[in-house]
Design an enzyme around this catalytic site. Structure first.
Site, PDB file in Angstrom:
ATOM      1  N   HIS A  20       0.830  -1.210   0.000  1.00  0.00           N
ATOM      2  CA  HIS A  20       0.000   0.000   0.000  1.00  0.00           C
ATOM      3  C   HIS A  20       0.864   1.261   0.000  1.00  0.00           C
ATOM      4  CE1 HIS A  20      -3.654   2.357   0.950  1.00  0.00           C
ATOM      5  NE2 HIS A  20      -2.812   3.109   1.643  1.00  0.00           N
ATOM      6  N   GLU A  21       1.817   1.320   0.914  1.00  0.00           N
ATOM      7  CA  GLU A  21       2.647   2.513   1.018  1.00  0.00           C
ATOM      8  C   GLU A  21       3.585   2.653  -0.178  1.00  0.00           C
ATOM      9  OE1 GLU A  21       1.918   4.708   3.090  1.00  0.00           O
ATOM     10  OE2 GLU A  21       0.579   3.496   4.330  1.00  0.00           O
ATOM     11  N   HIS A  24       1.852   4.726  -2.802  1.00  0.00           N
ATOM     12  CA  HIS A  24       2.002   6.159  -2.551  1.00  0.00           C
ATOM     13  C   HIS A  24       3.410   6.634  -2.904  1.00  0.00           C
ATOM     14  CE1 HIS A  24      -1.894   6.431  -0.746  1.00  0.00           C
ATOM     15  NE2 HIS A  24      -1.592   5.718   0.325  1.00  0.00           N
TER      16      HIS A  24
END
Length: 359
Positions: A20-21, A24
């Site tokens: 997920h990170e 980003h």
């Protein structure tokens, strides 16, 4: 719950938080934003290093989540712009990027979770194979049409009305299309074949249609993996992920309307127990479970709750309509409300877990 359950849960969570990170991080770097910290976990740093882009990669003491800290993104109001920055600092500041670029950076986290699930399902279908359930009977529901017909667990249906049956989906297709109609079942039972007559019960659907129901579940022991071609495996990965998203949204819709209860909602305790169960079942089962949790994580982060990615996207939508960002106070109140709401949700699902799992 055992210690091994917690260990597998932390492994699953760490992988999915990283994915997920990373979404980003990748989008931020692509648009020239300086990423100051990429952390797995919260709290004091246990170990870390700084790469050539100036990002501090670290593993922190509390392994429950993670974050990416970008330059120009305030802790209290991530979209608040600091006009005291120099021109060179504005070039690498998140807050000084265009609305479109900020939207992509925020949406890239949940998107990475969906892509991860697609890739996992694709690789498993291509390398290992897609799980296929044969026409075996696992359980027979009491009082069902199957019980009335004389079906028993471990039976294998080989034909219905003279039509050969190989997969459990074949049974579903024929039965659902035959509500209230007599079906002649050729059933393999041990070394013998018996003939049974079944009349599927007519079940009304919410859309007004009527389908047949036999009242059996598949036999998990009568399952094999069939490898798919490259294209079919890619299609399977996308379809499986979309099906999961659709099923989750359908459940939430039913729950909001009051058609289904909240007992199926699970939090960290239940996920931990299920992580241990899947690991005990095998590495493939654990990987599939991880992909399913990744889909859930991506969807949850898209909920329009301030402090989640979906909340940021709502603020950006408001900015697009207004032509300027919401004021710092509005964002601050929004994030405060979002934090309280998340805490309440966490407490609720944890309490729900305590009533559902065994320790």
């Amino acid at each position: 719950m055992e210690f091994s359950d917690i260990l597998y849960f932390l492994i699953v969570l760490t992988v999915l938080v990283y994915v997920h990170e990373w979404g980003h991080y990748w989008a931020a770097i692509r648009y020239g934003v300086r990423v100051e910290v990429f952390s797995i976990g919260f709290g004091p740093e246990i170990v870390g290093w700084t790469n050539d882009k100036g990002t501090r990669w670290k593993i922190s003491a509390v392994p429950l989540g993670g974050y990416v800290k970008m330059f120009g993104q305030s802790d209290t109001s991530p979209d608040e712009v600091d006009e005291d920055l120099s021109e060179s600092e504005k070039q690498v500041s998140f807050a000084h990027k265009s609305l479109w670029q900020r939207t992509v950076i925020v949406a890239a986290g949940p998107l990475a979770n969906f892509i991860f699930a697609i890739v996992v399902f694709f690789l498993l279908a291509w390398v290992v194979g897609s799980p296929v359930l044969h026409a075996g009977i696992g359980q027979v529901v009491k009082g069902s049409a199957a019980e009335a017909a004389g079906l028993e667990p471990q039976d294998t249906i080989v034909a219905i009305n003279g039509e050969d049956v190989r997969l459990f989906t074949d049974i579903q297709r024929i039965v659902q299309a035959s509500p209230g109609e007599k079906l002649v079942l050729d059933v393999k039972r041990g070394d013998h074949t018996v003939v049974l007559n079944a009349v599927p019960r007519a079940i009304s659907q919410s859309d007004g249609s009527v389908i047949g129901q036999l009242g059996v579940s598949p036999d998990a022991e009568q399952m094999e993996y069939e490898r798919l071609s490259l294209f079919d495996a890619m299609l399977f990965g996308v379809e499986r992920t979309v099906d999961m998203i659709t099923a989750i949204m359908s459940y939430l819709g039913d729950m909001i309307r009051g058609d289904r209860g909240t007992e199926e909602l699970g939090g960290p305790l239940r996920i931990a127990q299920m992580s241990g169960d899947m690991a005990a079942a095998g590495i493939i089962e654990l990987i599939v479970f991880m992909a399913a949790i990744s889909v859930n994580l991506g969807l949850v982060n898209l909920f329009p709750i301030p402090i989640l990615d979906g909340g940021h996207l709502v603020f950006y939508a408001a900015e697009a309509i207004r032509g300027k960002p919401l004021g710092p106070k509005a964002q601050e109140y929004g994030f405060g409300f979002g934090l309280i709401l998340l805490i309440l949700i966490f407490v609720f699902v944890t309490w729900n877990d305590i009533g559902q799992i065994s320790f």
